[in-house]
Design an enzyme around this catalytic site. Structure first.
Site, PDB file in Angstrom:
ATOM      1  N   HIS A  55       0.841  -1.206   0.000  1.00 13.64           N
ATOM      2  CA  HIS A  55       0.000   0.000   0.000  1.00 13.64           C
ATOM      3  C   HIS A  55       0.873   1.252   0.000  1.00 13.64           C
ATOM      4  O   HIS A  55       0.680   2.155  -0.831  1.00 13.64           O
ATOM      5  CB  HIS A  55      -0.898  -0.040   1.242  1.00 13.64           C
ATOM      6  CG  HIS A  55      -1.781   1.145   1.416  1.00 13.64           C
ATOM      7  ND1 HIS A  55      -3.139   1.115   1.184  1.00 13.64           N
ATOM      8  CD2 HIS A  55      -1.525   2.421   1.811  1.00 13.64           C
ATOM      9  CE1 HIS A  55      -3.666   2.295   1.419  1.00 13.64           C
ATOM     10  NE2 HIS A  55      -2.700   3.115   1.810  1.00 13.64           N
ATOM     11  N   GLU A  56       1.846   1.312   0.913  1.00 13.36           N
ATOM     12  CA  GLU A  56       2.707   2.485   1.026  1.00 13.36           C
ATOM     13  C   GLU A  56       3.635   2.628  -0.175  1.00 13.36           C
ATOM     14  O   GLU A  56       3.913   3.736  -0.637  1.00 13.36           O
ATOM     15  CB  GLU A  56       3.517   2.428   2.327  1.00 13.36           C
ATOM     16  CG  GLU A  56       2.694   2.572   3.591  1.00 13.36           C
ATOM     17  CD  GLU A  56       1.932   3.884   3.665  1.00 13.36           C
ATOM     18  OE1 GLU A  56       2.446   4.905   3.144  1.00 13.36           O
ATOM     19  OE2 GLU A  56       0.823   3.899   4.215  1.00 13.36           O
ATOM     20  N   HIS A  59       1.758   4.311  -3.008  1.00 15.16           N
ATOM     21  CA  HIS A  59       1.751   5.771  -2.836  1.00 15.16           C
ATOM     22  C   HIS A  59       3.085   6.364  -3.270  1.00 15.16           C
ATOM     23  O   HIS A  59       3.151   7.327  -4.034  1.00 15.16           O
ATOM     24  CB  HIS A  59       1.532   6.137  -1.360  1.00 15.16           C
ATOM     25  CG  HIS A  59       0.132   5.980  -0.869  1.00 15.16           C
ATOM     26  ND1 HIS A  59      -0.958   6.509  -1.525  1.00 15.16           N
ATOM     27  CD2 HIS A  59      -0.355   5.378   0.240  1.00 15.16           C
ATOM     28  CE1 HIS A  59      -2.057   6.221  -0.843  1.00 15.16           C
ATOM     29  NE2 HIS A  59      -1.718   5.538   0.223  1.00 15.16           N
ATOM     30  N   ASP A 166      -6.612   8.224   3.027  1.00 20.59           N
ATOM     31  CA  ASP A 166      -6.382   8.526   1.617  1.00 20.59           C
ATOM     32  C   ASP A 166      -7.630   9.124   0.971  1.00 20.59           C
ATOM     33  O   ASP A 166      -7.536   9.979   0.084  1.00 20.59           O
ATOM     34  CB  ASP A 166      -5.979   7.256   0.865  1.00 20.59           C
ATOM     35  CG  ASP A 166      -4.685   6.673   1.387  1.00 20.59           C
ATOM     36  OD1 ASP A 166      -3.802   7.466   1.779  1.00 20.59           O
ATOM     37  OD2 ASP A 166      -4.540   5.440   1.400  1.00 20.59           O
TER      38      ASP A 166
END
Length: 362
Positions: A55-56, A59, A166
């Site tokens: 997930h990170e 980003h 988010d």
């Protein structure tokens, strides 16, 4: 002692494990060994944190494509944290950066669903199959269903329209296409606060954890709004515009007692220390106050801070404020072409904000 340890690098970004995360994982596997939870649960929790890293990284990868510097990703017990510079104020870029993380989770969930279709496990599943139970299982369809459920929840939860989720940034990007960035932030933060209040009400009747999440969301929305308001007010202002140019300096052989008298006389709590015209360090009242009275003949060269964080005259004032806040310091020496040309403190920046406080935002 280092608080985190690098485990690998992806897209040029170091991924680190915080020591508290290592302790958490050790605790999880110890209680699994003791039979309090199953090894299956411990394994799923481990995979959950793997998806947090994905997930990170999603980003960060998109952010890097838009020129945002990403220092590292640190995995904590509460999730992953990306150390990246300020997100671009371009709505399209912010939307893509913000949406990348939840989209990665939803893609993993979709891949699990495809896996279930391939092995023919969809028809035999119930709603309970998507939630983790403390039961050991080698059933691939149950595992895929559990992992699908976890990623679906993570993806949808992060799309909640509230800072610091988010979804709050996606909502701001949507508003920013129709109004100024500061007004878009105010509108998105307001939605986030209202959402948090609704969660508190639901938490009272259903689950106390919702109240804790609501507090986190409310405070995050409020802090995001304040940060953007400060950034908006300081826009276009450089360090050169507000720094103190007539800088009083001390030398390394100045005694603690002499430095203390200078501080009381001139009413400044920190001074650059120069050695033969070169910046050697900085000494503050906090440094001096730690020295006992019977040792105040000690040269300040022995106690000054030598590892300095510096500012540049052409640097935006907001960048300097972030440095000061992040490092919990009061002032920065300003260096140009290797020479000390000024000093800027948090008080200087706050004073400018007070002056600008009556100026309406766009």
């Amino acid at each position: 002692m280092k608080s985190s340890f690098k485990i690998f690098r992806a897209f040029g970004i170091p991924v680190e494990l915080h020591i508290s995360f290592l302790l958490l994982m050790l605790f999880i596997y110890v209680i699994a060994f003791l039979g309090i939870i199953s090894v299956y649960i411990a394994f799923l929790i481990t995979l959950l944190f793997v998806t947090v890293v994905v997930h990170e990284l999603s980003h960060s990868y998109i952010a890097k494509r838009y020129g945002v510097k990403v220092g590292k990703i640190v995995l904590l017990p509460i999730g992953g944290v990306s150390a990246m510079e300020e997100i671009p104020k371009d709505p399209d870029k912010e939307l893509k950066i913000a949406a990348a993380g939840p989209l990665a989770n939803l893609l993993i969930a979709f891949a699990c669903f495809i896996g279930l279709l391939i092995i023919g496990g969809v028809g035999s599943l119930t709603l309970e199959s998507f939630f983790i139970s403390n039961t050991p299982s080698a059933d691939l369809s149950l595992f895929l269903a559990n992992f699908l459920g976890v990623n679906l929840v993570l993806g949808l939860f992060n799309l909640l329209p509230a800072f610091p989720m988010d979804g709050g940034r996606v909502l701001r990007a949507f508003f920013a296409k129709r109004m100024s960035y500061s007004k878009a932030t105010k509108a998105a933060a307001s939605v986030g606060k209202q959402f948090a209040i609704l969660m508190v009400i639901l938490g009272i009747f259903f689950n106390f954890i919702l109240i804790l999440i609501a507090i986190f969301i409310y405070l995050g929305a409020d802090q995001e709004y304040k940060n953007v308001m400060i950034s908006s007010k300081l826009e276009g202002i450089k360090v050169r515009d507000i720094m103190t140019k007539d800088v009083n300096t001390l030398t390394p052989d100045t005694s603690v007692s002499e430095a203390l008298n200078t501080m009381f006389k001139q009413r400044h709590m920190g001074y650059p220390v120069e050695d033969h015209g070169e910046l050697a360090g900085i000494v503050t009242f906090d440094d001096i106050s730690k020295i006992p009275e019977n040792q105040r003949d000690t040269p300040i060269g022995n106690i000054m801070t030598k590892k300095l964080i510096l500012a540049n005259p052409e640097e935006p004032a907001m960048n300097t404020l972030e440095k000061i806040t992040k490092n919990n310091i009061g002032r920065l020496p300003v260096i140009e072409n290797g020479n000390l040309v000024g000093i800027i403190s948090k008080t200087d920046i706050m004073r400018v904000l007070e002056v600008l406080d009556t100026k309406p935002l766009e």
